[in-house]
Write an enzyme that holds these catalytic residues in place. Structure first.
Site, mmCIF file in Angstrom:
data_model
loop_
_atom_site.group_PDB
_atom_site.id
_atom_site.type_symbol
_atom_site.label_atom_id
_atom_site.label_comp_id
_atom_site.label_asym_id
_atom_site.label_seq_id
_atom_site.Cartn_x
_atom_site.Cartn_y
_atom_site.Cartn_z
ATOM 1 N N TYR A 136 0.832 -1.204 0.000
ATOM 2 C CA TYR A 136 0.000 0.000 0.000
ATOM 3 C C TYR A 136 0.870 1.260 0.000
ATOM 4 O O TYR A 136 0.915 1.997 -0.965
ATOM 5 C CB TYR A 136 -0.914 0.025 1.228
ATOM 6 C CG TYR A 136 -2.216 -0.721 1.098
ATOM 7 C CD1 TYR A 136 -2.437 -1.639 0.083
ATOM 8 C CD2 TYR A 136 -3.249 -0.523 2.011
ATOM 9 C CE1 TYR A 136 -3.636 -2.329 -0.027
ATOM 10 C CE2 TYR A 136 -4.456 -1.206 1.912
ATOM 11 C CZ TYR A 136 -4.641 -2.104 0.887
ATOM 12 O OH TYR A 136 -5.832 -2.780 0.790
ATOM 13 N N GLU A 251 -8.889 -4.748 9.417
ATOM 14 C CA GLU A 251 -7.540 -4.887 9.957
ATOM 15 C C GLU A 251 -7.528 -4.971 11.476
ATOM 16 O O GLU A 251 -6.645 -5.580 12.061
ATOM 17 C CB GLU A 251 -6.667 -3.722 9.496
ATOM 18 C CG GLU A 251 -5.211 -3.870 9.856
ATOM 19 C CD GLU A 251 -4.351 -2.805 9.231
ATOM 20 O OE1 GLU A 251 -3.122 -2.917 9.346
ATOM 21 O OE2 GLU A 251 -4.889 -1.857 8.639
#
Length: 396
Positions: A136, A251
């Site tokens: 990311y 997450e």
């Protein structure tokens, strides 16, 4: 609010304890408590074997929202997932090298992938055979993820990826990386991005460079892609932002409770150091230690309260704000209770470094990053302000 566990949960706990006591032996037991944040460099090979051991016992994928055994995993209720996490942390089992695949990529494939992708990747994750890392952040796109510059162009049925990612955990051990890249150069910001799955074994196409930290270890890496093949796109071309945001929402969940059990062990070590050195007699330090304990209990109750809440957009950001600051203050306390001795260590004149850091010194240095990685405090406050409180969006 009742935070107790039922009979089925306690039976599940007994099974978990029996399995762990019978398998956490030998080289696995020698790595007890190792491999977590700040020590992810320790015993990577043994921990990879441990991942397969967990897979053979069916302990990977308890939280996947799918039919029992659909991909070789057993499925546990939310409370059973908490029980497993508690027991795992209680025996200080080695830090997981497969958690990114199990807790981030797998739920994303279940929610946004197609059945062919689920059949290809989930069984291998459940067996502990394939490891994943996350592509990311970039040097110019960390907290502002929509500003990423990595690009991917179509090549037959797949894509060719070029660009740079940074702060990539486990990139040196991972078999695959899920990468957010721009597939439509005509679009800006979060539009025109795609969520791609990239095999890491592409010599000449992918380079991994460890990032040495001030603690002396290298938990994070830079990853350079030079036309690397990405044979899979999740959710369709251009849907990358939606898929990526869905992943980030997953997450923090049961893993937050595991983290807090680790925090409790670190707090106990700091308290033991305070007692040994006599710092506990200082009323100011004693009050700070008690406050750390009380705040940890509040974080646990908050995590349990929000664990099953659906649609609570602010819960992950609140949790990150709570534990980031708490853990950083714990690192500072770890040095404060030892006084000047905290700056010293055993000298090994044969080593390249003047001394090896001990556990509390590594704790202090690593926690300097707690309010930055995983989304800085400023970003978390913006999320709460805009998405929960409905305040005007920040001009960027």
């Amino acid at each position: 609010m009742d935070f107790g566990f039922g009979r089925a949960d306690e039976d599940f706990r007994a099974d978990a304890r029996e399995w762990l006591s019978g398998h956490l032996i030998g080289a696995y037991a020698e790595l007890a408590g190792a491999g977590g944040p700040g020590s992810e460099h320790l015993g990577a090979g043994v921990r990879r074997d441990w991942e397969r051991e967990l897979g053979s016992g069916g302990w990977i994928g308890l939280g996947w929202e799918c039919a029992e055994g659909a991909y070789g995993n057993r499925v546990g209720s939310l409370t059973q997932q908490v029980v497993w996490a508690e027991e795992y942390a209680r025996v200080r089992a080695p830090g997981r090298v497969g958690h990114i695949g199990e807790n981030l990529l797998a739920p994303t494939l279940i929610a946004a992938g197609d059945e062919a992708q689920r059949r290809r990747f989930l069984p291998a994750i459940a067996r502990g055979e394939e490891l994943w890392c996350q592509g990311y952040s970039e040097p110019e796109a960390g907290s502002d993820l929509a500003g990423l510059r990595t690009v991917a162009v179509r090549d037959g049925g797949g894509y060719r990826v070029s660009g740079q990612k940074i702060w990539t955990s486990l990139a040196g051990e991972a078999d695959w990386c899920f990468v957010l890249a721009r597939t439509d150069p005509g679009e800006r910001r979060h539009r025109g991005l795609s969520f791609l799955l990239v095999p890491m074994d592409q010599p000449g196409r992918i380079e991994v460079r460890p990032i040495r930290q001030m603690s002396g270890t290298a938990e994070f890496n830079e990853v350079f892609f030079d036309g690397a093949l990405a044979p899979h796109v999740v959710g369709g071309e251009g849907a990358g932002w939606r898929v990526a945001m869905g992943l980030l929402a997953r997450e923090r969940g049961v893993s937050t409770l595991v983290q807090q059990i680790g925090f409790a062990a670190e707090l106990a070590a700091v308290l033991a150091a305070a007692v040994r050195g006599g710092a506990v007699r200082d009323p100011v330090l004693r009050e700070q230690l008690v406050r750390q304990w009380a705040e940890l209990q509040v974080m646990r109750w908050n995590a349990l309260r929000t664990l099953g809440a659906a649609g609570d957009a602010g819960a992950p950001s609140v949790a990150k704000l709570l534990w980031g600051g708490w853990h950083q203050r714990l690192g500072e306390l770890a040095m404060r209770v030892r006084g000047a001795a905290a700056a010293l260590g055993p000298v090994d004149w044969s080593a390249r470094a003047p001394y090896e850091l001990d556990a509390l010194q590594r704790l202090f240095l690593f926690t300097r990053a707690d309010t930055l990685y995983g989304g800085s405090d400023e970003i978390q406050r913006n999320i709460i302000a805009e998405r929960v409180l409905g305040l005007p969006r920040l001009e960027r």
